[in-house]
Design a protein around this motif. Structure first.
Motif, short mmCIF file in Angstrom:
data_model
loop_
_atom_site.label_atom_id
_atom_site.label_comp_id
_atom_site.label_asym_id
_atom_site.label_seq_id
_atom_site.Cartn_x
_atom_site.Cartn_y
_atom_site.Cartn_z
N ARG A 179 0.83 -1.21 0.00
CA ARG A 179 0.00 0.00 0.00
C ARG A 179 0.86 1.25 0.00
O ARG A 179 0.57 2.23 -0.70
N ILE A 180 1.94 1.24 0.79
CA ILE A 180 2.85 2.40 0.79
C ILE A 180 3.49 2.56 -0.59
O ILE A 180 3.70 3.69 -1.06
N ALA A 181 3.77 1.45 -1.25
CA ALA A 181 4.38 1.50 -2.58
C ALA A 181 3.47 2.21 -3.58
O ALA A 181 3.95 2.98 -4.43
N THR A 182 2.18 1.97 -3.49
CA THR A 182 1.26 2.54 -4.48
C THR A 182 0.64 3.88 -4.04
O THR A 182 0.37 4.74 -4.88
N GLU A 183 0.47 4.06 -2.74
CA GLU A 183 -0.22 5.27 -2.25
C GLU A 183 0.71 6.26 -1.57
O GLU A 183 0.29 7.37 -1.22
N GLY A 184 1.97 5.89 -1.35
CA GLY A 184 2.88 6.77 -0.64
C GLY A 184 2.62 6.75 0.85
O GLY A 184 1.91 5.88 1.39
N SER A 185 3.18 7.73 1.56
CA SER A 185 3.10 7.75 3.02
C SER A 185 1.67 7.88 3.53
O SER A 185 1.38 7.51 4.68
N LYS A 186 0.79 8.39 2.69
CA LYS A 186 -0.61 8.53 3.11
C LYS A 186 -1.20 7.19 3.54
O LYS A 186 -2.04 7.13 4.44
N ALA A 187 -0.74 6.11 2.93
CA ALA A 187 -1.25 4.77 3.28
C ALA A 187 -0.88 4.39 4.70
O ALA A 187 -1.53 3.53 5.30
N PHE A 188 0.17 5.00 5.24
CA PHE A 188 0.61 4.71 6.61
C PHE A 188 -0.04 5.67 7.61
O PHE A 188 -0.47 5.26 8.69
N TYR A 189 -0.11 6.94 7.26
CA TYR A 189 -0.52 7.98 8.21
C TYR A 189 -2.03 8.25 8.22
O TYR A 189 -2.52 9.00 9.06
N GLU A 190 -2.75 7.64 7.30
CA GLU A 190 -4.20 7.79 7.25
C GLU A 190 -4.82 6.43 6.92
O GLU A 190 -4.15 5.51 6.47
N GLY A 191 -6.12 6.30 7.16
CA GLY A 191 -6.82 5.10 6.75
C GLY A 191 -6.64 3.92 7.68
O GLY A 191 -6.41 4.06 8.88
N GLU A 192 -6.70 2.73 7.09
CA GLU A 192 -6.74 1.49 7.86
C GLU A 192 -5.51 1.29 8.75
O GLU A 192 -5.63 0.90 9.92
N VAL A 193 -4.32 1.55 8.20
CA VAL A 193 -3.10 1.34 8.99
C VAL A 193 -3.05 2.31 10.16
O VAL A 193 -2.74 1.93 11.29
N ALA A 194 -3.38 3.56 9.91
CA ALA A 194 -3.38 4.57 10.98
C ALA A 194 -4.38 4.19 12.07
O ALA A 194 -4.09 4.32 13.27
N ARG A 195 -5.56 3.73 11.66
CA ARG A 195 -6.57 3.33 12.67
C ARG A 195 -6.07 2.16 13.50
O ARG A 195 -6.29 2.10 14.73
N ALA A 196 -5.37 1.22 12.87
CA ALA A 196 -4.84 0.07 13.61
C ALA A 196 -3.79 0.52 14.62
O ALA A 196 -3.73 0.01 15.75
N ILE A 197 -2.95 1.47 14.24
CA ILE A 197 -1.92 1.99 15.15
C ILE A 197 -2.58 2.66 16.35
O ILE A 197 -2.22 2.40 17.51
N VAL A 198 -3.54 3.52 16.09
CA VAL A 198 -4.20 4.27 17.17
C VAL A 198 -4.96 3.32 18.10
O VAL A 198 -4.91 3.47 19.33
N ASP A 199 -5.65 2.33 17.52
CA ASP A 199 -6.37 1.36 18.37
C ASP A 199 -5.39 0.61 19.27
O ASP A 199 -5.67 0.38 20.45
N LYS A 200 -4.26 0.23 18.71
CA LYS A 200 -3.27 -0.52 19.49
C LYS A 200 -2.76 0.32 20.66
O LYS A 200 -2.60 -0.18 21.78
N VAL A 201 -2.53 1.60 20.42
CA VAL A 201 -2.00 2.49 21.46
C VAL A 201 -3.07 2.82 22.51
O VAL A 201 -2.83 2.69 23.72
N GLN A 202 -4.24 3.21 22.05
CA GLN A 202 -5.27 3.69 22.99
C GLN A 202 -5.96 2.58 23.76
O GLN A 202 -6.46 2.81 24.87
N LYS A 203 -5.98 1.39 23.20
CA LYS A 203 -6.73 0.30 23.83
C LYS A 203 -5.84 -0.70 24.55
O LYS A 203 -6.28 -1.80 24.89
#
Length: 601
Positions: free
Chosen positions: A235-259
């Motif tokens: 996803r990072i290859a095709t969408e750039g850094s946005k694929a990491f800092y927004e969307g599904e990956v970002a939500r997974a990171i935040v859930d992991k931290v907050q929960k």
């Protein structure tokens, strides 16, 4: 700070550029045959190359960078491929869940790309205080979501690639994707660290990945696949850094931290989406060594590395250190080690007093260079006597008025270093980290999250209420010891060295040792890296265990030092320019204490 090339160097560079103009722009990665598998201390020969060189902490990562350079990629391109593979094969040290400092030389000037993690907007100076108002025990802060800062590595690399990339961004993800899908062999070092970690199993996701169903660490040579990481990288290859800092990956990171069930953190989707790397002016200073004058460039605050290394070298230059060569056994003499560790105490005292994120803290006397001013370093050197000062006090560079309290000593760990020179005259020194071994021990989508916020002072102030410069504040970047370094001949402006190391606060000593060995003692980078490690963080004198004779230890104790012999596992990588048989070569060295190698043509 611009470093002009000589006419001869410019002509040579033009010739190289012309020769490479027809280099293929496509890139097809081929996984290499089985890499070496060292553990403990493994002697390494050093390497000589003519056109380009890449030094990294794992053979698979080095090979990825080598293949990129072979295909006509730039030093930045190679660094991206190396980092993505390190995320997979050296997950304990760095990765896309962390941050990095990147020094880049483009043939004319040095640039500093800051991808350091930041504190979430909801963080405050009480983040690491317990219910009783006292600082938490260190690992109570580390393990879980509380310690996770906003990762910076992916956006940093994207910024650098936009300016200096030659191969397509997507192609540079290919080595890590191929290895993640097909699997890589667990190395002795990874196996050893997984077996010895007390906290990694506490995260069910990490436990399922790093351990077998019976709870034992996956054995050396086991094929370890990571399809989740491969999917993220695609996803990072095709969408750039946005694929990491927004969307599904970002939500997974935040859930992991907050929960996190016991130690939740404050990271939000807005923190991730808003992260921006910074370009800073490199911190460069002149250094007169045994036979030549150099220009040493390092990373400015929020890193303390370049300042502390520069102070140590500059203070030593005002002592009798230059008259003390290596002993016949190839080791530094006790008299030199005394001068070094006293200089280190003085440097670490200033580090604890002054250095923090420059967007939040003013430098002493209005400039960080006040800490490297020749007159100030000469003044500090006069404090060194025949007996150890044990604990040094900070100075007042430029008559600085002190408005903060010294930060108490606190553990620092982790990290990886990459040095690369390409065939076009470009070079990088990049130190990259998730901080502690395996970071916060929180695994999400196939990668580990950092615990970088524990690089802040847990205590926001001293007993008198005086604030500590490196306290937690929203959006702030924690102080670092990372010391990626580029060295130039002062007279010609020619690049002569790229180097750096992991190792927490000891990065400063590992890097200073290697610089001193190459620039003053005339060692090859491999010889300098091989020297035993030593230092002081403004406390005991630290010596790498089983590397110094009893007479040296006794001589330091006679001078009043408290000496501790301990493991000091550096992970140095260095590349230097040299001559052999009338031809210019690159000479590379990799630390025998870790798995790294150097490759090039």
């Amino acid at each position: 700070m611009k470093l002009k090339l000589s006419l001869l160097a410019s002509t040579a560079l033009a010739a190289v550029l012309a020769a490479c103009a027809s280099a293929p722009s496509d890139f097809s990665y081929q996984p290499p045959t089985l890499p070496e598998a060292p553990s403990g201390y493994t002697d390494k020969p050093g390497w000589a190359t003519q056109k380009f060189a890449v030094a990294a902490a794992n053979p698979l990562a080095t090979d990825a960078g080598y293949q990129v350079l072979k295909a006509g990629g730039s030093a930045i391109d190679a660094a991206i491929a190396v980092q993505m593979v390190l995320t997979l094969v050296e997950p304990q040290s760095s990765g896309i869940g962390g941050g990095a400092f990147l020094l880049h030389y483009n043939g004319k000037e040095v640039e500093a790309f800051d991808g350091r993690e930041t504190a979430p907007a909801a963080a405050d100076e009480k983040l690491f205080l317990g219910a009783d108002g006292k600082p938490l025990p260190f690992y109570e802060g580390v393990v879980g979501g509380r310690s996770v800062g906003v990762p910076g590595t992916v956006r940093l690399l994207e910024m650098a690639h936009r300016q200096y990339g030659k191969l397509p961004w997507a192609a540079l993800m290919q080595p890590a994707i191929r290895l993640a899908e097909g699997g890589f062999q667990v190395s002795p070092r990874l196996n050893t660290l997984v077996k010895g970690d007390a906290h990694l199993k506490k995260d069910p996701v990490a436990a399922a990945y790093f351990y077998k169903p019976d709870g034992e660490a996956r054995e050396v040579g086991a094929n370890l696949r990571n399809p989740e990481l491969a999917a993220v990288l695609r996803r990072i290859a095709t969408e750039g850094s946005k694929a990491f800092y927004e969307g599904e990956v970002a939500r997974a990171i935040v859930d992991k931290v907050q929960k996190h069930p016991a130690n939740p953190g404050r990271l939000t989707l807005a923190d991730l989406a808003g992260y921006q790397p910074k370009k800073r002016a490199p911190l460069c200073h002149d250094y007169a060594a045994a036979s030549r004058s150099y220009r040493i460039c390092g990373f400015p605050p929020p890193s303390s590395g370049a300042i502390a290394v520069g102070q140590i070298l500059g203070i030593l230059a005002n002592t009798d250190a230059a008259s003390l060569p290596l002993q016949p056994d190839g080791l530094p003499p006790a008299d030199w080690l005394h001068l070094y560790t006293e200089a280190a105490r003085l440097a670490f005292a200033d580090r604890g007093q002054y250095v923090a994120d420059p967007d939040f803290v003013q430098p002493p006397a209005g400039s960080w260079m006040s800490l490297l001013a020749p007159a100030y370093l000469a003044e500090r050197a006069r404090l060194i006597g025949p007996q150890s000062m044990k604990v040094a006090q900070p100075g007042t560079p430029g008559g600085a008025r002190v408005g903060t309290a010294p930060m108490p000593e606190q553990p620092e760990f982790g990290t990886s270093h990459i040095s690369i020179v390409d065939g076009l005259g470009n070079a990088i020194a990049m130190t990259t980290t998730i901080e502690d071994q395996f970071g916060s021990r929180q695994m999400v989508k196939g990668f580990l999250l950092n615990n970088e916020l524990t690089d802040f002072s847990f205590a926001p102030s001293d007993a008198q209420g005086q604030p500590i410069a490196n306290r937690v504040q929203p959006g702030k970047r924690p102080r670092s010891s990372m010391a990626p370094t580029l060295v130039f001949d002062k007279g010609t402006g020619q690049l002569v060295m790229s180097g750096g190391s992991p190792g927490g606060a000891l990065i400063i000593h590992f890097t200073a040792k290697t610089l001193y060995g190459v620039l003053n003692w005339g060692l090859t980078p491999q010889q300098a890296i091989n020297l035993p490690n030593f230092g002081s963080n403004n406390g005991p004198t630290l010596l790498e265990e089983k590397r110094f004779p009893p007479a040296t230890v006794d001589a330091l104790r006679t001078r009043g030092a408290e000496v501790r012999e301990q493991a000091m596992t550096s992970g140095l990588q260095a590349i230097t320019r040299g001559q052999a048989h009338g031809q210019a070569f690159w000479f590379g060295g990799a630390d025998p204490r870790r798995e790294g190698i150097v490759m090039g043509d």
